[in-house]
Design an enzyme around this catalytic site. Structure first.
Site, PDB file in Angstrom:
ATOM      1  N   GLY A 202      25.724  38.601  49.368  1.00 52.11           N
ATOM      2  CA  GLY A 202      26.034  38.224  47.988  1.00 52.11           C
ATOM      3  C   GLY A 202      25.029  37.213  47.468  1.00 52.11           C
ATOM      4  O   GLY A 202      24.550  37.305  46.338  1.00 52.11           O
ATOM      5  N   GLY A 206      23.140  39.741  45.743  1.00 48.98           N
ATOM      6  CA  GLY A 206      24.161  39.945  44.706  1.00 48.98           C
ATOM      7  C   GLY A 206      23.932  39.052  43.511  1.00 48.98           C
ATOM      8  O   GLY A 206      23.911  39.515  42.358  1.00 48.98           O
ATOM      9  N   GLU A 244      36.914  44.396  39.149  1.00 51.47           N
ATOM     10  CA  GLU A 244      38.050  44.982  39.880  1.00 51.47           C
ATOM     11  C   GLU A 244      38.303  44.089  41.082  1.00 51.47           C
ATOM     12  O   GLU A 244      37.553  44.138  42.064  1.00 51.47           O
ATOM     13  CB  GLU A 244      37.719  46.405  40.338  1.00 51.47           C
ATOM     14  CG  GLU A 244      37.362  47.366  39.219  1.00 51.47           C
ATOM     15  CD  GLU A 244      38.544  47.751  38.350  1.00 51.47           C
ATOM     16  OE1 GLU A 244      39.667  47.275  38.607  1.00 51.47           O
ATOM     17  OE2 GLU A 244      38.338  48.517  37.391  1.00 51.47           O
ATOM     18  N   CYS A 278      43.125  46.850  47.971  1.00 51.70           N
ATOM     19  CA  CYS A 278      43.483  46.011  46.823  1.00 51.70           C
ATOM     20  C   CYS A 278      44.814  46.458  46.232  1.00 51.70           C
ATOM     21  O   CYS A 278      45.536  45.663  45.663  1.00 51.70           O
ATOM     22  CB  CYS A 278      42.382  46.097  45.775  1.00 51.70           C
ATOM     23  SG  CYS A 278      41.977  47.800  45.348  1.00 51.70           S
TER      24      CYS A 278
HETATM   25  P1  NAD Z   1      33.825  40.075  48.397  1.00 52.98           P
HETATM   26  O1  NAD Z   1      34.158  39.552  47.046  1.00 52.98           O
HETATM   27  O2  NAD Z   1      33.616  39.122  49.489  1.00 52.98           O
HETATM   28  O3  NAD Z   1      32.479  40.953  48.327  1.00 52.98           O
HETATM   29  C1  NAD Z   1      32.340  42.031  47.419  1.00 52.98           C
HETATM   30  C2  NAD Z   1      30.856  42.226  47.135  1.00 52.98           C
HETATM   31  O4  NAD Z   1      30.348  41.091  46.446  1.00 52.98           O
HETATM   32  C3  NAD Z   1      30.015  42.372  48.408  1.00 52.98           C
HETATM   33  O5  NAD Z   1      29.033  43.336  48.181  1.00 52.98           O
HETATM   34  C4  NAD Z   1      29.426  40.985  48.552  1.00 52.98           C
HETATM   35  O6  NAD Z   1      28.219  40.955  49.266  1.00 52.98           O
HETATM   36  C5  NAD Z   1      29.202  40.605  47.103  1.00 52.98           C
HETATM   37  N1  NAD Z   1      29.090  39.175  46.860  1.00 52.98           N
HETATM   38  C6  NAD Z   1      29.570  38.158  47.614  1.00 52.98           C
HETATM   39  N2  NAD Z   1      29.240  36.974  47.056  1.00 52.98           N
HETATM   40  C7  NAD Z   1      28.555  37.243  45.920  1.00 52.98           C
HETATM   41  C8  NAD Z   1      27.962  36.442  44.910  1.00 52.98           C
HETATM   42  N3  NAD Z   1      27.992  35.117  44.957  1.00 52.98           N
HETATM   43  N4  NAD Z   1      27.356  37.065  43.878  1.00 52.98           N
HETATM   44  C9  NAD Z   1      27.311  38.401  43.805  1.00 52.98           C
HETATM   45  N5  NAD Z   1      27.848  39.217  44.740  1.00 52.98           N
HETATM   46  C10 NAD Z   1      28.470  38.646  45.788  1.00 52.98           C
HETATM   47  O7  NAD Z   1      34.961  41.143  48.734  1.00 52.98           O
HETATM   48  P2  NAD Z   1      35.144  41.971  50.098  1.00 52.98           P
HETATM   49  O8  NAD Z   1      35.652  41.043  51.145  1.00 52.98           O
HETATM   50  O9  NAD Z   1      33.940  42.770  50.355  1.00 52.98           O
HETATM   51  O10 NAD Z   1      36.298  42.992  49.678  1.00 52.98           O
HETATM   52  C11 NAD Z   1      37.648  42.674  49.718  1.00 52.98           C
HETATM   53  C12 NAD Z   1      38.143  42.241  48.357  1.00 52.98           C
HETATM   54  O11 NAD Z   1      37.861  43.263  47.403  1.00 52.98           O
HETATM   55  C13 NAD Z   1      39.639  42.045  48.294  1.00 52.98           C
HETATM   56  O12 NAD Z   1      39.933  40.894  47.549  1.00 52.98           O
HETATM   57  C14 NAD Z   1      40.128  43.291  47.569  1.00 52.98           C
HETATM   58  O13 NAD Z   1      41.348  43.161  46.913  1.00 52.98           O
HETATM   59  C15 NAD Z   1      39.020  43.526  46.627  1.00 52.98           C
HETATM   60  N6  NAD Z   1      39.035  44.925  46.199  1.00 52.98           N
HETATM   61  C16 NAD Z   1      39.416  45.204  44.914  1.00 52.98           C
HETATM   62  C17 NAD Z   1      39.502  46.525  44.499  1.00 52.98           C
HETATM   63  C18 NAD Z   1      39.885  46.873  43.088  1.00 52.98           C
HETATM   64  O14 NAD Z   1      39.621  48.003  42.698  1.00 52.98           O
HETATM   65  N7  NAD Z   1      40.490  45.982  42.324  1.00 52.98           N
HETATM   66  C19 NAD Z   1      39.201  47.543  45.396  1.00 52.98           C
HETATM   67  C20 NAD Z   1      38.818  47.223  46.713  1.00 52.98           C
HETATM   68  C21 NAD Z   1      38.729  45.894  47.093  1.00 52.98           C
END
Ligand code: NAD
Length: 471
Positions: A202, A206, A244, A278
């Site tokens: 990220g 990211g 999301e 999620c």
């Molecule tokens: P996360 O937020 O840790 O990471 C998601 C993505 O964001 C990854 O690719 C990560 O590398 C990137 N990221 C991390 N820090 C960042 C930053 N500072 N700037 C930009 N990008 C960054 O989430 P996770 O642990 O990969 O996934 C689990 C979470 O996702 C849970 O909270 C779950 O509920 C949520 N989720 C939501 C949905 C939905 O449709 N609402 C679906 C699936 C998962």
């Protein structure tokens, strides 16, 4: 073991400028299955530049041309469905049935997006104005690890259909699945720069994407914590964002529900991806006067689940993606115990015989108060909270008394009553008596589950903005 050192930028596989290496382990046994070189800000900027250069020509393609390219993507992903399914099992720990289904759905997004390519979805006359939906520009697509190809393909299909070019940053925990997708995208042969994929963390990959002035739209699926950071960053560059985020969905079991059907439904929705979803319905609301009956039935059903190798079709409980995530889920079980909830089944530690993997015992708490951490916070594992309610108003109040608002579920014999409850729930999707997966209906959340909607026409149009031309 897979070694991945390249990103897919400007139509070619290019060596990573970033040098940090992340290990990928199979959550079922923690065997090392991959080493992935993470990109850095330079890699992200290269991908953004390629997408920016490709945008003028791509945005001018006709609807029929984009349809043809989307079909080529669908065909290329179809050829790799077996590989994707095997990796969804090995990298995410996805159950065999889910993995096959989710990967097919991922491919289908490229087929369904073609249906949005109708002139009326792009052109409209308003009085003297010709109103055209114009693609926003470069779209950054950021995805989580739980079934990552599904999110990558869903977002890419809508963005490309709209006429945007894309920079994809898949979860760092899903790089093997992402590699297969990169190979499929390469095979599909879209013009260079239209699709770019950069592996990375990220920070810095990211946030280089989310802070870039050359990126006009972010579609993010992930945690609420990161979603908030992205939303803050978006203010600086006036980016459009679709977020999301997390969920803590309620399942309201109505007073007239048959116990067997209700328990089956509650566990089906509560344990989607073993809770690493999620949309999982992890708060089970049952009528107070039937509390003991439901507790006993839920206990029996949870104890009949089978933890083990997710590749085995008989397995119903998968491991947590990493040892770190296993620790996090254990922390919540401890919070449940310390907070005074009754442990009905499961608890701390690993199931016998499965110590090598990141398995959590399917855990049910009863006597849960709605203000407890296990009732309010996203656990993302097989930990369910049973909460009793007095009457329908109380059920609605408890269901809505949570910071999230992604999904909700209702189960009951009288569909009209169930629908009346559904209409009072704060959630982007509410499912009555069945778990439906409709990739054309809007998907998204209220409250801390984020905003914006994905899928179908609304999802495609979220990558556009209207332009009114007079005269
Ligand atoms: P996360 O937020 O840790 O990471 C998601 C993505 O964001 C990854 O690719 C990560 O590398 C990137 N990221 C991390 N820090 C960042 C930053 N500072 N700037 C930009 N990008 C960054 O989430 P996770 O642990 O990969 O996934 C689990 C979470 O996702 C849970 O909270 C779950 O509920 C949520 N989720 C939501 C949905 C939905 O449709 N609402 C679906 C699936 C998962």
């Amino acid at each position: 073991m897979k070694i991945i050192t390249k990103h897919f930028i400007n139509g070619a596989f290019v060596a990573s400028h970033g040098a940090d290496v992340v290990e990928v382990r199979n959550p079922t046994n923690n065997a090392l299955i991959g080493r992935v070189t993470m990109g850095d800000a330079v890699d992200a900027e290269r991908a953004i530049a390629a997408a920016k250069a490709a945008f003028p020509a791509w945005s001018q393609t006709t609807l029929d041309e984009r349809k043809a390219w989307l079909q080529k993507l669908a065909d290329a992903v179809t050829e790799r469905l077996d590989d994707l399914t095997a990796l969804c099992i090995a990298e995410f720990g996805g159950l065999a049935g889910f993995s096959g289904y989710a990967m097919t759905q991922a491919r289908d997004f490229f087929v369904l997006a073609q249906e949005t390519l109708k002139p009326e979805n792009f052109q409209q006359r308003v009085n003297a104005a010709e109103v055209a939906r114009v693609p926003l520009g470069v779209a950054g697509l950021l995805t989580p690890w739980n079934g990552n190809p599904w999110f990558v393909c869903g977002k890419a299909a809508s963005a490309l259909a709209a006429g945007c070019t894309v920079v994809i940053k898949p979860s760092e925990l899903s790089a093997l699945e992402a590699q297969v997708l990169m190979e499929a995208f390469h095979k599909a042969g879209l013009p260079a720069g239209v699709i770019n994929v950069v592996n990375g963390l990220g920070d810095p990959v990211g946030n280089t994407i989310t802070r870039s002035l050359d990126v006009q739209k972010i579609s993010f699926t992930g945690s609420t914590r990161v979603g908030k950071l992205i939303n803050r960053d978006a203010t600086e560059t006036m980016k459009r964002v679709t977020l999301e985020l997390g969920g803590k969905s309620p399942t309201v079991i109505m007073p007239d529900a048959d116990v067997e059907g209700a328990v089956g439904f509650a566990l089906t929705v509560g344990l989607i991806n073993t809770g690493s979803a999620c949309i999982a319905g992890t708060r089970i609301l049952v009528p107070e006067r039937r509390g003991e009956e439901f507790k006993a039935a839920l206990k029996a059903a949870m104890e009949a689940l089978k933890s083990g190798d997710p590749a085995d079709p008989a397995t119903t409980v998968q491991p947590m993606i990493t040892a770190g995530h296993w620790d996090r889920v254990q922390g919540y079980i401890k919070k449940g115990l310390d907070g005074g909830a009754d442990l009905v089944t499961g608890g701390l530690g690993k199931p016998k015989g499965l110590e090598a993997g990141n398995f959590v015992k399917p855990t049910l708490f009863a006597n849960v108060r709605n203000d407890m951490a296990i009732a309010q916070e996203e656990i993302f594992g097989p930990v369910l909270a049973m909460i009793t309610y007095r009457d329908e108003d109380d059920a609605v109040a408890i269901a809505n008394d949570v910071e999230y608002g992604l999904h909700a579920y209702v189960y009951g014999a009288d569909r009209e009553r169930a629908r009346a409850i559904a209409n009072r729930l704060q959630a982007g999707r509410v499912m009555i008596n069945e778990l439906v997966d409709d990739p054309k209906a809007p998907f998204g959340g209220f409250k801390l589950s984020g905003f914006g909607r994905e899928f179908g026409v609304a999802g495609m149009q979220a990558f556009t903005e209207p332009r009114a031309v007079f005269g």
